[in-house]
Design a protein around this motif. Structure first.
Motif, PDB file in Angstrom:
ATOM      1  N   SER A   1       0.843  -1.191   0.000  1.00 54.35           N
ATOM      2  CA  SER A   1       0.000   0.000   0.000  1.00 54.35           C
ATOM      3  C   SER A   1       0.882   1.248   0.000  1.00 54.35           C
ATOM      4  O   SER A   1       1.957   1.251   0.610  1.00 54.35           O
ATOM      5  CB  SER A   1      -0.877  -0.022   1.250  1.00 54.35           C
ATOM      6  OG  SER A   1      -1.603   1.158   1.364  1.00 54.35           O
TER       7      SER A   1
ATOM      8  N   LYS B   1       0.774   5.818   0.046  1.00 54.44           N
ATOM      9  CA  LYS B   1      -0.011   7.046   0.197  1.00 54.44           C
ATOM     10  C   LYS B   1       0.711   8.162  -0.534  1.00 54.44           C
ATOM     11  O   LYS B   1       1.862   8.463  -0.248  1.00 54.44           O
ATOM     12  CB  LYS B   1      -0.187   7.412   1.662  1.00 54.44           C
ATOM     13  CG  LYS B   1      -1.084   8.646   1.820  1.00 54.44           C
ATOM     14  CD  LYS B   1      -1.441   8.906   3.234  1.00 54.44           C
ATOM     15  CE  LYS B   1      -2.397  10.053   3.414  1.00 54.44           C
ATOM     16  NZ  LYS B   1      -2.154  11.230   2.609  1.00 54.44           N
TER      17      LYS B   1
ATOM     18  N   ARG C   1      -6.291   9.364   1.292  1.00 59.28           N
ATOM     19  CA  ARG C   1      -6.131   8.009   1.817  1.00 59.28           C
ATOM     20  C   ARG C   1      -5.067   7.253   1.033  1.00 59.28           C
ATOM     21  O   ARG C   1      -4.757   7.584  -0.103  1.00 59.28           O
ATOM     22  CB  ARG C   1      -7.450   7.242   1.707  1.00 59.28           C
ATOM     23  CG  ARG C   1      -8.557   7.865   2.513  1.00 59.28           C
ATOM     24  CD  ARG C   1      -9.793   7.016   2.582  1.00 59.28           C
ATOM     25  NE  ARG C   1     -10.178   6.426   1.306  1.00 59.28           N
ATOM     26  CZ  ARG C   1     -11.409   6.099   0.979  1.00 59.28           C
ATOM     27  NH1 ARG C   1     -12.385   6.304   1.827  1.00 59.28           N
ATOM     28  NH2 ARG C   1     -11.680   5.549  -0.178  1.00 59.28           N
ATOM     29  N   ALA C   2      -4.567   6.225   1.665  1.00 59.53           N
ATOM     30  CA  ALA C   2      -3.564   5.383   1.011  1.00 59.53           C
ATOM     31  C   ALA C   2      -4.225   4.507  -0.049  1.00 59.53           C
ATOM     32  O   ALA C   2      -5.375   4.093   0.107  1.00 59.53           O
ATOM     33  CB  ALA C   2      -2.865   4.507   2.043  1.00 59.53           C
TER      34      ALA C   2
END
Length: 139
Positions: free
Chosen positions: A80, A82, A88-89
């Motif tokens: 993930s 950001k 948001r990521a």
């Protein structure tokens, strides 16, 4: 351009099926023609080919040709992230294998595909390049 627009107006249009998500009377046609299927043992699959392969692998498991049969196993390809301009990521990018099992002491990652999509080709490539894992393709 005006001539093309005028000729389209006079042409009869073929009826189209429209779908509305969540409506019980909606007709849903799968993008690649697959049909959701439930096997005799109650396991649900996205395609008949995947269900047939599951049944075959279950027989192989029972007779001892394979072991440790699992389905829908996720592999993280990219974590993930950001971005500075995002609230948001972005989620991690994952490849989800249809089946994973051990055959003759070797781990096998298998995917059942009728159509080789660009997304599958990319993720299969990333599995090999980033994780060193080969994805076996069955049809």
């Amino acid at each position: 351009m005006a001539g093309n627009a005028a000729s389209r107006q006079g042409r009869a249009q073929a009826p189209q099926v429209q779908t509305t998500p969540g409506r019980p009377d909606a007709v849903h046609v799968a993008k690649y023609g697959n049909k959701k299927t439930t096997t005799a043992d109650g396991v649900k699959f996205d395609s008949r080919a995947e269900a047939r392969r599951w049944e075959y692998l279950c027989v192989q498991l029972r007779i001892g040709e394979i072991s440790d049969l699992r389905r829908q196993v996720a592999y993280e390809l990219v974590p993930s992230v950001k971005f500075a301009d995002a609230n948001r990521a972005k989620p991690a990018i994952r490849y989800i294998a249809d089946f994973v099992y051990v055959e003759k002491g070797v781990d096998v990652i298998e995917d059942v595909k009728g159509v080789l999509t660009p997304e599958f080709k990319l993720k299969r490539h990333l599995m090999k390049a980033l994780l060193g894992l080969e994805v076996r393709l069955t049809k």
